[in-house]
Design a protein around this motif. Structure first.
Motif, PDB file in Angstrom:
ATOM      1  N   PRO A  14       0.816  -1.225   0.000  1.00 37.14           N
ATOM      2  CA  PRO A  14       0.000   0.000   0.000  1.00 37.14           C
ATOM      3  C   PRO A  14       0.847   1.273   0.000  1.00 37.14           C
ATOM      4  CG  PRO A  14      -0.154  -1.095   2.133  1.00 37.14           C
ATOM      5  CD  PRO A  14       0.597  -2.016   1.214  1.00 37.14           C
ATOM      6  N   PHE A  15       2.011   1.191   0.620  1.00 37.62           N
ATOM      7  CA  PHE A  15       2.903   2.347   0.626  1.00 37.62           C
ATOM      8  C   PHE A  15       3.333   2.688  -0.802  1.00 37.62           C
ATOM      9  CE2 PHE A  15       7.131   4.255   0.740  1.00 37.62           C
ATOM     10  CZ  PHE A  15       6.901   5.347   1.558  1.00 37.62           C
ATOM     11  N   LYS A  16       3.803   1.679  -1.534  1.00 34.87           N
ATOM     12  CA  LYS A  16       4.259   1.894  -2.909  1.00 34.87           C
ATOM     13  C   LYS A  16       3.118   2.385  -3.807  1.00 34.87           C
ATOM     14  CE  LYS A  16       7.306  -0.446  -4.975  1.00 34.87           C
ATOM     15  NZ  LYS A  16       8.504  -1.064  -5.495  1.00 34.87           N
ATOM     16  N   SER A  17       1.940   1.862  -3.575  1.00 31.95           N
ATOM     17  CA  SER A  17       0.787   2.296  -4.359  1.00 31.95           C
ATOM     18  C   SER A  17       0.550   3.790  -4.184  1.00 31.95           C
ATOM     19  CB  SER A  17      -0.456   1.505  -3.946  1.00 31.95           C
ATOM     20  OG  SER A  17      -1.585   1.977  -4.612  1.00 31.95           O
ATOM     21  N   ASN A  18       0.650   4.264  -2.970  1.00 33.52           N
ATOM     22  CA  ASN A  18       0.468   5.692  -2.711  1.00 33.52           C
ATOM     23  C   ASN A  18       1.606   6.528  -3.291  1.00 33.52           C
ATOM     24  OD1 ASN A  18      -2.007   5.472  -1.468  1.00 33.52           O
ATOM     25  ND2 ASN A  18      -1.179   5.458   0.600  1.00 33.52           N
ATOM     26  N   VAL A  19       2.835   6.037  -3.186  1.00 33.76           N
ATOM     27  CA  VAL A  19       3.959   6.784  -3.746  1.00 33.76           C
ATOM     28  C   VAL A  19       3.793   6.922  -5.264  1.00 33.76           C
ATOM     29  CG1 VAL A  19       6.453   6.816  -4.132  1.00 33.76           C
ATOM     30  CG2 VAL A  19       5.562   6.215  -1.882  1.00 33.76           C
ATOM     31  N   ARG A  20       3.270   5.882  -5.915  1.00 38.09           N
ATOM     32  CA  ARG A  20       3.020   5.964  -7.362  1.00 38.09           C
ATOM     33  C   ARG A  20       2.022   7.081  -7.681  1.00 38.09           C
ATOM     34  NH1 ARG A  20       3.996   0.378  -7.259  1.00 38.09           N
ATOM     35  NH2 ARG A  20       1.833  -0.163  -6.848  1.00 38.09           N
ATOM     36  N   LYS A  21       1.071   7.313  -6.796  1.00 38.31           N
ATOM     37  CA  LYS A  21       0.114   8.407  -7.010  1.00 38.31           C
ATOM     38  C   LYS A  21       0.827   9.755  -6.947  1.00 38.31           C
ATOM     39  CE  LYS A  21      -3.548   5.582  -5.068  1.00 38.31           C
ATOM     40  NZ  LYS A  21      -4.306   5.283  -3.856  1.00 38.31           N
ATOM     41  N   LEU A  22       1.758   9.887  -6.026  1.00 37.64           N
ATOM     42  CA  LEU A  22       2.541  11.122  -5.933  1.00 37.64           C
ATOM     43  C   LEU A  22       3.452  11.275  -7.151  1.00 37.64           C
ATOM     44  CD1 LEU A  22       3.498  11.024  -2.149  1.00 37.64           C
ATOM     45  CD2 LEU A  22       1.681  12.372  -3.236  1.00 37.64           C
ATOM     46  N   LYS A  23       4.003  10.163  -7.602  1.00 31.27           N
ATOM     47  CA  LYS A  23       4.858  10.181  -8.793  1.00 31.27           C
ATOM     48  C   LYS A  23       4.061  10.635 -10.007  1.00 31.27           C
ATOM     49  CE  LYS A  23       7.886   7.196 -11.527  1.00 31.27           C
ATOM     50  NZ  LYS A  23       8.414   5.837 -11.685  1.00 31.27           N
ATOM     51  N   GLY A  24       2.812  10.203 -10.101  1.00 31.98           N
ATOM     52  CA  GLY A  24       1.951  10.604 -11.205  1.00 31.98           C
ATOM     53  C   GLY A  24       1.678  12.095 -11.238  1.00 31.98           C
ATOM     54  N   LEU A  25       1.829  12.750 -10.094  1.00 34.65           N
ATOM     55  CA  LEU A  25       1.682  14.208 -10.022  1.00 34.65           C
ATOM     56  C   LEU A  25       3.021  14.922 -10.233  1.00 34.65           C
ATOM     57  CD1 LEU A  25      -0.739  14.488  -6.956  1.00 34.65           C
ATOM     58  CD2 LEU A  25      -1.308  14.657  -9.388  1.00 34.65           C
ATOM     59  N   GLY A  26       4.068  14.131 -10.478  1.00 37.93           N
ATOM     60  CA  GLY A  26       5.391  14.703 -10.699  1.00 37.93           C
ATOM     61  C   GLY A  26       6.100  15.107  -9.437  1.00 37.93           C
ATOM     62  N   LEU A  27       5.704  14.551  -8.284  1.00 36.05           N
ATOM     63  CA  LEU A  27       6.259  15.002  -7.005  1.00 36.05           C
ATOM     64  C   LEU A  27       7.402  14.136  -6.484  1.00 36.05           C
ATOM     65  CD1 LEU A  27       2.896  15.914  -5.227  1.00 36.05           C
ATOM     66  CD2 LEU A  27       4.373  17.348  -6.667  1.00 36.05           C
ATOM     67  N   TYR A  55      13.256   6.414  -2.987  1.00 32.55           N
ATOM     68  CA  TYR A  55      12.660   7.541  -3.697  1.00 32.55           C
ATOM     69  C   TYR A  55      13.358   8.819  -3.275  1.00 32.55           C
ATOM     70  CZ  TYR A  55       8.965   4.036  -3.555  1.00 32.55           C
ATOM     71  OH  TYR A  55       8.263   2.867  -3.632  1.00 32.55           O
ATOM     72  N   GLU A  56      13.059   9.865  -4.018  1.00 32.75           N
ATOM     73  CA  GLU A  56      13.425  11.213  -3.590  1.00 32.75           C
ATOM     74  C   GLU A  56      12.345  12.152  -4.101  1.00 32.75           C
ATOM     75  OE1 GLU A  56      16.777  13.296  -5.422  1.00 32.75           O
ATOM     76  OE2 GLU A  56      16.710  11.859  -7.081  1.00 32.75           O
ATOM     77  N   LEU A  57      12.266  13.314  -3.485  1.00 34.40           N
ATOM     78  CA  LEU A  57      11.339  14.313  -3.996  1.00 34.40           C
ATOM     79  C   LEU A  57      11.923  14.896  -5.275  1.00 34.40           C
ATOM     80  CD1 LEU A  57      10.037  16.411  -0.971  1.00 34.40           C
ATOM     81  CD2 LEU A  57       9.017  14.415  -2.057  1.00 34.40           C
ATOM     82  N   SER A  58      11.066  15.148  -6.213  1.00 32.00           N
ATOM     83  CA  SER A  58      11.475  15.844  -7.434  1.00 32.00           C
ATOM     84  C   SER A  58      11.589  17.326  -7.109  1.00 32.00           C
ATOM     85  CB  SER A  58      10.421  15.630  -8.511  1.00 32.00           C
ATOM     86  OG  SER A  58       9.218  16.284  -8.127  1.00 32.00           O
ATOM     87  N   PRO A  59      12.188  18.109  -8.000  1.00 30.87           N
ATOM     88  CA  PRO A  59      12.180  19.558  -7.776  1.00 30.87           C
ATOM     89  C   PRO A  59      10.753  20.092  -7.584  1.00 30.87           C
ATOM     90  CG  PRO A  59      13.757  19.011  -9.483  1.00 30.87           C
ATOM     91  CD  PRO A  59      13.008  17.737  -9.159  1.00 30.87           C
ATOM     92  N   ARG A  60       9.798  19.565  -8.338  1.00 31.23           N
ATOM     93  CA  ARG A  60       8.401  19.971  -8.180  1.00 31.23           C
ATOM     94  C   ARG A  60       7.889  19.582  -6.796  1.00 31.23           C
ATOM     95  NH1 ARG A  60       4.644  21.338 -11.840  1.00 31.23           N
ATOM     96  NH2 ARG A  60       2.445  21.027 -11.382  1.00 31.23           N
TER      97      ARG A  60
END
Length: 154
Positions: A120-133, A141-146
């Motif tokens: 479930p953690f990875k599933s949520n991180v993928r949602k953040l990745k989809g927003l470019g975050l 992982y790391e935070l993107s500049p965005r």
């Protein structure tokens, strides 16, 4: 894909008997016999799909865009609020802070640190990745500049 976008050039039905050895190796099989074994496990039509490089993934451009005007920031906040509202408890800011404070840490370890299992953690991180975050790496992982810019405004 990890290497960028793909353009689909053509999709054609193909008789298995007409598949060439060259097509077999281009499809990633060592032998035509190996491909035929794999195809026997599948039902239905066999397709030959031709692809070519299609350019850089637009998600890369999005995650590098840290110049968020008021409208862009409001849009991201709305999307994060929607993710939080569709969950048992708000999580988006917590995840962004967690990834910011522990970049390149295994997903399993990050999940355990907040009382979750990895899926479930990875599933949520993928949602953040989809927003470019966020940016996914082979280890963590790391935070993107965005994502960094958004977190500063949360």
């Amino acid at each position: 894909t990890r290497r960028g976008m793909l353009d689909i050039v053509s999709v054609d039905t193909v008789a298995v008997s007409t598949i060439t050895v060259d097509e077999t190796t281009r499809a990633g099989y060592e032998t035509k016999a190996a491909l035929l074994r794999a195809l026997r496990t599948r039902k239905g039509t066999t397709y030959r799909i031709e692809v070519r490089p299609g350019g850089i993934d637009p998600l890369v451009a999005l995650r590098n865009d840290d110049s968020l005007d008021d409208d862009a920031l409001a849009d991201v906040r709305t999307r994060l609020a929607r993710l939080d509202a569709n969950s048992d408890a708000p999580w988006t800011k917590q995840y962004l802070e967690l990834i910011a404070s522990q970049p390149f840490v295994r997903a399993e370890d990050l999940a355990a640190s907040i009382g979750l299992t990895k899926p479930p953690f990875k599933s949520n991180v993928r949602k953040l990745k989809g927003l470019g975050l966020t940016i996914s790496h082979s280890l963590g992982y790391e935070l993107s500049p965005r994502g960094e810019a958004v977190l500063k405004h949360l």
